[in-house]
Enzyme design. Structure first.
Site, PDB file in Angstrom:
ATOM      1  N   GLU A   1      -3.147  -0.341  -7.672  1.00 46.30           N
ATOM      2  CA  GLU A   1      -4.526  -0.510  -7.192  1.00 46.30           C
ATOM      3  C   GLU A   1      -5.140   0.888  -7.084  1.00 46.30           C
ATOM      4  OE1 GLU A   1      -5.566  -3.217  -3.655  1.00 46.30           O
ATOM      5  OE2 GLU A   1      -5.578  -1.233  -2.753  1.00 46.30           O
TER       6      GLU A   1
ATOM      7  N   HIS B   1      -1.194   2.107   9.376  1.00 42.62           N
ATOM      8  CA  HIS B   1      -2.296   2.272   8.409  1.00 42.62           C
ATOM      9  C   HIS B   1      -2.833   3.688   8.607  1.00 42.62           C
ATOM     10  CE1 HIS B   1      -5.897   1.414   6.038  1.00 42.62           C
ATOM     11  NE2 HIS B   1      -5.524   0.155   5.828  1.00 42.62           N
TER      12      HIS B   1
ATOM     13  N   SER C   1       2.980  -2.095   5.006  1.00 45.60           N
ATOM     14  CA  SER C   1       4.013  -3.133   5.118  1.00 45.60           C
ATOM     15  C   SER C   1       5.361  -2.623   4.621  1.00 45.60           C
ATOM     16  CB  SER C   1       3.595  -4.376   4.333  1.00 45.60           C
ATOM     17  OG  SER C   1       3.404  -4.067   2.969  1.00 45.60           O
TER      18      SER C   1
ATOM     19  N   ASN D   1       0.788  -1.232   0.000  1.00 43.96           N
ATOM     20  CA  ASN D   1       0.000   0.000   0.000  1.00 43.96           C
ATOM     21  C   ASN D   1       0.824   1.289   0.000  1.00 43.96           C
ATOM     22  OD1 ASN D   1      -2.414  -1.310  -0.164  1.00 43.96           O
ATOM     23  ND2 ASN D   1      -2.855  -1.248   2.022  1.00 43.96           N
TER      24      ASN D   1
ATOM     25  N   ASP E   1      -7.795 -11.898  -3.839  1.00 43.76           N
ATOM     26  CA  ASP E   1      -7.619 -10.748  -2.942  1.00 43.76           C
ATOM     27  C   ASP E   1      -7.748 -11.213  -1.485  1.00 43.76           C
ATOM     28  OD1 ASP E   1      -7.425  -8.054  -2.086  1.00 43.76           O
ATOM     29  OD2 ASP E   1      -9.611  -7.891  -2.021  1.00 43.76           O
TER      30      ASP E   1
ATOM     31  N   ARG F   1     -14.596  -2.963   6.971  1.00 42.38           N
ATOM     32  CA  ARG F   1     -14.217  -4.285   6.461  1.00 42.38           C
ATOM     33  C   ARG F   1     -15.447  -5.078   6.060  1.00 42.38           C
ATOM     34  NH1 ARG F   1     -10.260  -2.301   5.472  1.00 42.38           N
ATOM     35  NH2 ARG F   1      -8.189  -2.549   6.315  1.00 42.38           N
TER      36      ARG F   1
END
Ligand code: SFD
Ligand code: AMP
Length: 629
Positions: free
Chosen positions: A129, A393, A440, A65, A356, A254
């Site tokens: 993405e 995040h 990450s 990301n 995914d 989520r």
């Protein structure tokens, strides 16, 4: 015989001690090995689990990301810093975000070199993405990165070592300097004292502090891994380090019940989410965004405001909220061309959408299968989950660290880059605060930056510090106390879990989660809280702290559970104190102060806190935001 007599004390002496075995720690080991070799220094890494499958990337990931793409001129650092700052409603350290971002691409290139498959287009370019995210086949992401870290340590010969299944409990301080850590083995009767010239805390974030949506049958399923239990926050707080943004928890949206991430759906497949009546709330409620300062009006809408608009729908009774997977797929297929091309595209999408989840949240694929969901036919429910403490995040809680000399203003620079306010103690990944959106790749990169700085600290302080033997004896007693408590009282009742003389860690965790959920704005309180609620919650937290003295463990595994919950308790306390201090609502989709329902200019600042190891007192502080872009 005392229980502790059954445990051998093992003393390990090293130059750099890396705590944790996740992305930041692996980055640290990889980088440190290079510099340690040049300086003949020892590097030691300690993980409570096994490096190959530990931490948040244990199951794998489907995207990286954070990738800037500097070599192709795709993006600029300035754009990234602005994006992160906006997402966090103005509260970030530009210097830290930029420092990680300017080095992150090289880490991603290393991952690829080590064998991580990154999606490519027909011209050999990475497939994005979103603007900052690239797609990977990442089920083996962690073993690949761990192998590189272990290989780097091997290069050091006897100067490089790693300890697995050793749980770190406490920092060790001598004369205001962090000189090591205490821990215990989860497999053998061994108590560990790691003595080091410098220590890097990289033990991840914290889950299971708030009551999760998945309880009972589903207990253990959370988005962030349940084995990340606040060790970083505890370690740095107990060392006396200044902490920042302890109020900025992350509430992820989520897929409901199995916690499948949504990024690929929103960004790669261009899906929308709607309420039960098919209304796109990001459009129907767009006027709400004006109330949230300049941040609400920029693109993309900050994560917490996206959450907030969804929460308003739920509070008005318009749930379930759906990810419109079927519409997104239909749209993509309609652009494919003829029937044959459409069929081919559908097959492709089918494998991408399932992969995914199979890459990073396998249980979501299982849930889809067991509830007859085919994403091309039926939408899937999404929800706002319980809060997590994760600065990598879209949250920000962690230690307040020094920035790099060439970027940071003097207010943010007091020594080695990524060192906390405690001499010799560094932090990276979820352990360091105010530098969100590292994910990450950025966590690995921050580990590299911090480890390089920590090695130069070793060079500047070449003498190995001493640890007072009396301190070691006290620590040993403290660490194994729950085993002793159990042994002393176990025969009082027939049920090993119910006893008036002690509390088992699972019950302790349930009590903590109930307090946090009901008083600090968890799921059952619709993420709302206020001064009276926080003060009441704090009262209960104080009782829980008293009861932590009575934690009891039947075996080593339960001993770990006891310590995980003590760590969680400190993370929780710093959170409540900080929310209470900040008298505004700045991130309405993370938590909403009903007594201060608006964002306020006077609170455009960091809130830092520090627990003083000498006095046991907490101090709350405002810290200025210094914008660099
Ligand atoms: O999209 C002790 N993350 C994602 N990052 C991405 O780049 N792409 C994605 O697709 C990501 N997605 C995602 C992510 C995480 C999860 C859980 C899911 C999906 C389901 C985020 C990253 O994973 C995260 O940013 C980094 O991993 C953070 O790195 P770090 O090093 O700060 O934490 P860690 O990797 O969890 O490692 C922690 C280590 O500490 C150990 N540990 N060791 C000794 N003693 C103790 N007391 C300890 N306590 C913990 C752990 O064992 C571990 O080794 S998406 O959904 O966001
Ligand atoms: P997630 O799957 O929610 O963890 O998100 C993965 C990545 O996509 C992160 O970088 C998020 O910030 C980003 N993201 C997720 N949803 C959206 C959205 N609706 N708009 C913009 N970015 C998003």
């Amino acid at each position: 015989m005392d229980i502790i007599e059954n445990f051998e004390t093992v003393e390990v002496t090293t130059d750099l001690l890396i705590l944790g075995g996740g992305m930041a720690a692996c980055g640290a080991a990889f980088e440190a090995a290079h510099w340690a070799k040049l300086n003949n220094l020892k590097v030691t890494i300690v993980d409570k689990a096994v490096l190959d499958r530990s931490g948040a990337v244990a199951m794998g990931l489907s995207a990286i990301n954070l990738y800037i793409g500097l070599k192709d001129g795709k993006n600029t650092l300035k754009d990234f810093v602005k994006y992160v700052k906006n997402d966090l409603m103005g509260i970030v350290r530009d210097d830290l975000v930029a420092n990680i971002a300017r080095h992150v691409d090289s880490s991603v290139h290393l991952f690829e070199k080590w064998g991580l498959p990154i999606w490519k287009d027909e011209n050999g370019n990475y497939i994005n993405e979103g603007q900052w995210q690239i797609m990977i086949n990442g089920e083996s992401y962690k073993p690949i990165v761990a192998e590189a870290a272990k290989n780097a340590l091997k290069e050091l010969g006897k100067n490089g070592s790693y300890y697995e299944r050793v749980f770190i409990t406490e920092p060790i301080l001598e004369d205001d300097r962090c000189v090591g850590a205490a821990g215990f083995s989860l497999r053998e009767n061994k108590f560990y004292i790691f003595r080091a010239k410098t220590v890097l805390a990289a033990m991840g974030g914290a889950a299971h502090i708030f009551r999760p949506r998945s309880t009972g049958e589903g207990l253990g399923r959370t988005w962030y891994p349940p084995f990340n239990s606040g060790a970083s926050a505890y370690f740095t707080i107990k060392a006396g380090a200044e902490m920042t943004c302890q109020e900025v928890r992350f509430v992820p949206v989520r897929f409901k019940d199995a916690y499948g991430p949504v990024g690929a759906w929103f960004l790669l497949f261009n899906s929308i989410a709607t309420n039960a009546y098919g209304e796109n709330y990001m459009q129907t409620r767009s006027s709400e965004l004006k109330k949230w300062g300049p941040y609400g009006l920029t693109n993309p809408t900050p994560a917490n405001l996206r959450n907030y608009l969804m929460m308003l729908e739920v509070m008005e009774g318009k749930s379930p909220i759906y990810m419109r997977t079927e519409e997104a797929i239909k749209k993509i297929i309609s652009r494919a061309g003829d029937e044959k091309a459409a069929k081919k595209k559908l097959k492709e999408l089918e494998s991408e959408t399932w992969e995914d989840f199979l890459d990073m949240t396998i249980s979501q694929a299982l849930l889809w299968a067991s509830t007859n969901i085919m994403p091309e036919e039926k939408p899937s429910e999404i929800v706002a989950c319980e809060p997590y403490f994760i600065s990598s995040h879209s949250g920000a809680s962690g230690a307040w660290i020094s920035g790099p000399e060439d970027l940071s203003p003097p207010e943010y620079q007091w020594g080695y880059p990524h060192m906390t306010t405690i001499k010799g103690l560094f932090a990276a990944g979820d352990a360091s605060g105010a530098s969100s959106h590292k994910f990450s790749s950025g966590s690995f990169t921050e580990g590299r930056i911090a480890a390089k700085a920590a090695i130069s600290f070793c060079a500047d302080y070449p003498d190995m510090p001493n640890i007072n033997p009396e301190k070691i004896r006290e620590l040993k007693k403290e660490v194994f106390k729950p085993l002793e408590t159990f042994q002393i009282h176990k025969n009082y009742s027939n049920d090993p879990d119910i006893n008036p003389n002690f509390i088992k860690p699972k019950m302790f965790m349930f009590r903590l989660q109930k307090i946090m959920d009901e008083y600090a704005g968890g799921v059952s309180s619709f993420f709302r809280t206020s001064k009276p609620l926080l003060e009441k919650g704090f009262e209960f937290l104080n009782f829980l702290r008293e009861d932590s003295q009575k934690l009891a463990a039947e075996n080593l595994h339960e001993l770990m559970r006891c310590w995980e919950n003590i760590h969680r308790l400190w993370q929780a306390e710093s959170h409540i104190r900080t929310i209470l201090f900040r008298e505004e609502t700045r991130w309405p989709g993370y938590y909403f102060r009903t007594d201060f329902p608006k964002i306020k200019e006077e609170w455009k600042c960091f809130v830092n806190c520090r627990w003083d190891p000498e006095t046991g007192e907490w101090k709350m502080m405002k810290k200025e935001i210094i914008d660099l872009v």
